[in-house]
Design an enzyme around this catalytic site. Structure first.
Site, PDB file in Angstrom:
ATOM      1  N   HIS A  31      -1.497   6.649  12.044  1.00 19.81           N
ATOM      2  CA  HIS A  31      -2.531   5.349  12.133  1.00 19.81           C
ATOM      3  C   HIS A  31      -0.795   4.190  12.881  1.00 19.81           C
ATOM      4  CE1 HIS A  31      -0.550   4.179   9.267  1.00 19.81           C
ATOM      5  NE2 HIS A  31      -0.373   5.552   8.195  1.00 19.81           N
ATOM      6  N   HIS A  34       2.797   4.117  11.534  1.00 20.85           N
ATOM      7  CA  HIS A  34       2.898   5.062  12.090  1.00 20.85           C
ATOM      8  C   HIS A  34       3.401   4.905  13.635  1.00 20.85           C
ATOM      9  CE1 HIS A  34       0.693   8.140   9.968  1.00 20.85           C
ATOM     10  NE2 HIS A  34       1.925   8.243   9.387  1.00 20.85           N
ATOM     11  N   CYS A 140       3.746  13.234  -7.256  1.00 22.90           N
ATOM     12  CA  CYS A 140       2.793  12.657  -6.612  1.00 22.90           C
ATOM     13  C   CYS A 140       2.671  13.477  -5.105  1.00 22.90           C
ATOM     14  CB  CYS A 140       3.761  11.569  -5.746  1.00 22.90           C
ATOM     15  SG  CYS A 140       2.631  10.808  -5.098  1.00 22.90           S
ATOM     16  N   CYS A 143       4.031  11.698  -2.226  1.00 19.94           N
ATOM     17  CA  CYS A 143       5.066  11.287  -2.261  1.00 19.94           C
ATOM     18  C   CYS A 143       6.129  12.560  -2.351  1.00 19.94           C
ATOM     19  CB  CYS A 143       5.352   9.872  -2.665  1.00 19.94           C
ATOM     20  SG  CYS A 143       4.345   8.404  -2.909  1.00 19.94           S
ATOM     21  N   CYS A 165       0.878   6.929  -8.926  1.00 21.19           N
ATOM     22  CA  CYS A 165       1.977   6.388  -7.981  1.00 21.19           C
ATOM     23  C   CYS A 165       1.109   5.416  -7.699  1.00 21.19           C
ATOM     24  CB  CYS A 165       1.464   6.751  -7.313  1.00 21.19           C
ATOM     25  SG  CYS A 165       2.714   7.203  -5.496  1.00 21.19           S
ATOM     26  N   HIS A 168       0.307   5.338  -3.802  1.00 25.17           N
ATOM     27  CA  HIS A 168      -0.707   6.460  -3.381  1.00 25.17           C
ATOM     28  C   HIS A 168      -1.718   5.383  -4.207  1.00 25.17           C
ATOM     29  CE1 HIS A 168       2.234   8.647  -1.126  1.00 25.17           C
ATOM     30  NE2 HIS A 168       1.033   8.572  -0.161  1.00 25.17           N
ATOM     31  N   LYS A 316      -2.094  -1.833   1.768  1.00 23.96           N
ATOM     32  CA  LYS A 316      -0.912  -1.224   3.085  1.00 23.96           C
ATOM     33  C   LYS A 316      -1.962  -0.071   3.741  1.00 23.96           C
ATOM     34  CE  LYS A 316       2.236   2.861   2.685  1.00 23.96           C
ATOM     35  NZ  LYS A 316       1.598   3.463   3.288  1.00 23.96           N
ATOM     36  N   LYS A 319      -4.998   6.438   5.361  1.00 27.59           N
ATOM     37  CA  LYS A 319      -5.724   6.400   5.969  1.00 27.59           C
ATOM     38  C   LYS A 319      -6.993   6.625   4.229  1.00 27.59           C
ATOM     39  CE  LYS A 319      -8.674   9.889   7.432  1.00 27.59           C
ATOM     40  NZ  LYS A 319      -9.999  10.132   8.493  1.00 27.59           N
TER      41      LYS A 319
END
Length: 540
Positions: A31, A34, A140, A143, A165, A168, A316, A319
């Site tokens: 995405h 990255h 997690c 992570c 987490c 996430h 953030k 997905k």
């Protein structure tokens, strides 16, 4: 092999300027987040190539671990089949689409990597840096990391009563298993000493402060193996265990450049000058990675630079948070070069930044189409109209022209410092575009369309000087913006006739950009396609 054509950096002598991105998990397609880091690395390495330096740019994919295994199982394929599919259909094609000129693409399932990982870990075991133990704690999977109690959030709603987490926003799992441990706790004082002696090792300063404070609280020994699943590199002395995915992953920076395999390549490249990472994986790169290198007696990287998060609607981009946007969603509308420019221009590297379609559209129209693209079109059109497309020598310059020359020299100096040294991509781009605005102002003040009415030799000499000054300024801009917007810069270079006069744009040096008078009189200037079409035209 690289996902793109070879850059030729191996042909130059001396040590390489070595830049890495994180290697990205292949649990899903890439995405904007990255792509942001990867484009930044591409611009940085292109800039250093234009300095005439030997460069090595590495990116790749992280293909082991529980997260990949579960994703593959959910899709009814093996982890290797899933990784192959994502790499071939999503990751490599996107880097090619975004014109990323990486020199290598490392995959952690490649034998050149896995063999060296086993050798590295075996060596640490033989040095008594690793011991066997057990561990129980919150883990997690997203992570791929055990969490400390202070790093967890209390769940609400459907997750009420659970610990989440913080990154996430998903429940952690309580894991208990037999592990092998790396004596990370022994390296706290050495790490703090290194941070103190090298204040630029971790950037930005806020990231450095976070890491220093974390290490000062005391480090725990690190579990470097997992025994509850088998998708990973086997621990060489105990194959009931696989090597912890982060130990495996971090070693790509060494295995990709010849660790234990190609001593000459390793000597000429390692360690990295710059590791570009997301701030959520900063501790792995600024604590665990240098401790591993210390344990092995290897040199530490020059800099770990953490970029911020891309935010959409205050979240953030990911997905999981339903804010994942494909880069192609934007490049299909704005173009690849504008995409590369926008994120580095709009967001200060190292800080969180918000993305919006409206902001991108406004900046595209104002800065790219109006300021830059319109300048290039106007200058080419006037050279064509008044001098038949042949650039005439500027011989009657005065204070106004000297101010433009000084402006170009200043832009080169500032951009080279900010982009090449400070990783301040936004500041470097702004320095270049301040000069673009200066040239626009120069043309407005000089009014060449009025000067053209004076057909005397003095009048024509003044007109030639104005248009030469503008054209030579654009030559410098094409060189400076080539690392950021290579396709557009090439179009401008061709429009100025610079390829025939000065050679390939890729061979131009940053220092040459500010050397006034390189574009010779007699060059054929043509009005090519509009560099940045109006968005309504692109839409149509």
């Amino acid at each position: 092999m690289s996902t793109t054509a070879a850059t030729g950096s191996e042909e130059q002598g001396g040590r390489a300027y070595y830049v890495t991105t994180p290697i990205y998990y292949v649990n899903d397609a890439p995405h904007l987040g990255h792509a942001y880091t990867t484009v930044a690395g591409d611009v940085l390495t292109r800039w250093h190539r234009q300095r005439g330096e030997k460069v090595w740019y590495l990116t790749g994919t992280d293909e082991h671990g529980q997260k990949i295994m579960r994703t593959a199982e959910a899709n009814g394929v093996t982890p290797q089949e899933w990784a192959d599919k994502l790499v071939d259909e999503a990751w490599r094609p996107l880097w090619e689409h975004l014109d990323i000129k990486n020199d290598d693409f490392i995959r952690t399932t490649e034998k050149r990597h896995t063999d060296r990982v086993q050798e590295f870990v075996q060596d640490l075991f033989d040095k008594d840096e690793i011991y066997k133990g057990g561990y129980e704690g919150p883990y997690c999977v997203g992570c791929e990391e055990y969490k400390l109690p202070g790093e967890l959030l209390d769940g609400e709603g459907e997750f009420a009563g659970l610990k989440l987490c913080a990154i996430h926003k998903t429940p952690v799992e309580i894991l208990k298993e037999e592990n092998y441990f790396f004596k990370l706790s022994e390296y706290g004082p050495k790490l703090l000493a290194h941070y103190e002696a090298n204040p630029g090792f971790i950037q930005p300063e806020s990231a450095r402060n976070e890491v220093v404070n974390f290490v000062k609280q005391g480090l725990q020994d690190l579990s470097i193996s997992r025994s509850t699943f088998d998708w990973g590199v086997p621990v060489p002395w105990d194959e009931k265990h696989v090597i912890y995915v982060w130990i495996d992953a971090l070693l790509n920076y060494a295995t990709a450049v010849g660790y234990n395999e190609n001593p000459q390549k390793f000597e000429e490249t390692f360690p990295a000058d710059v590791h570009l990472v997301g701030k959520d994986i900063l501790r792995f790169h600024a604590i665990i990675w240098p401790a591993m290198l210390m344990a092995q007696g290897l040199p530490l990287p020059g800099k770990v630079a953490a970029n911020g998060w891309l935010m959409v609607g205050g979240e953030k981009m990911s997905k999981l948070n339903l804010t994942g946007i494909k880069p192609q969603d934007l490049t299909s509308h704005f173009g690849v070069d504008a995409y590369r420019w926008y994120f580095l221009r709009a967001i200060a590297f190292g800080q969180d930044g918000s993305f919006s379609w409206e902001d991108f559209s406004a900046r595209y129209t104002s800065e790219l189409a109006n300021d830059y693209g319109n300048l290039a079109s106007r200058v080419a059109a006037m050279v064509g109209k008044y001098f038949g497309g042949t650039l005439s020598e500027g011989t009657s310059g005065g204070a106004a022209e000297q101010a433009v020359r000084d402006g170009l020299a200043k832009a080169v100096t500032e951009a080279d410092r900010k982009i090449g040294e400070e990783l301040d991509f936004q500041g470097g781009i702004l320095a270049i575009f301040d000069f673009v605005k200066q040239v626009n102002g120069y043309i407005t003040e000089q009014e060449p369309w009025k000067v053209a009415k004076d057909t005397s030799p003095e009048g024509q000499a003044a007109l030639a000087t104005i248009l030469y000054t503008a054209s030579e300024s654009l030559r410098g801009v094409a060189v400076l913006l080539n690392p950021v917007m290579p396709e557009t810069s090439q179009k401008l270079w061709d429009s100025l006739g610079a390829d025939a006069a000065l050679g390939a744009l890729a061979d131009q040096r940053v220092a040459d950009a500010g050397t006034w008078g390189r574009l010779p009189a007699g060059t054929t200037v043509t009005k090519g396609a509009v560099l940045f079409p109006r968005l309504e035209e692109k839409q149509a």
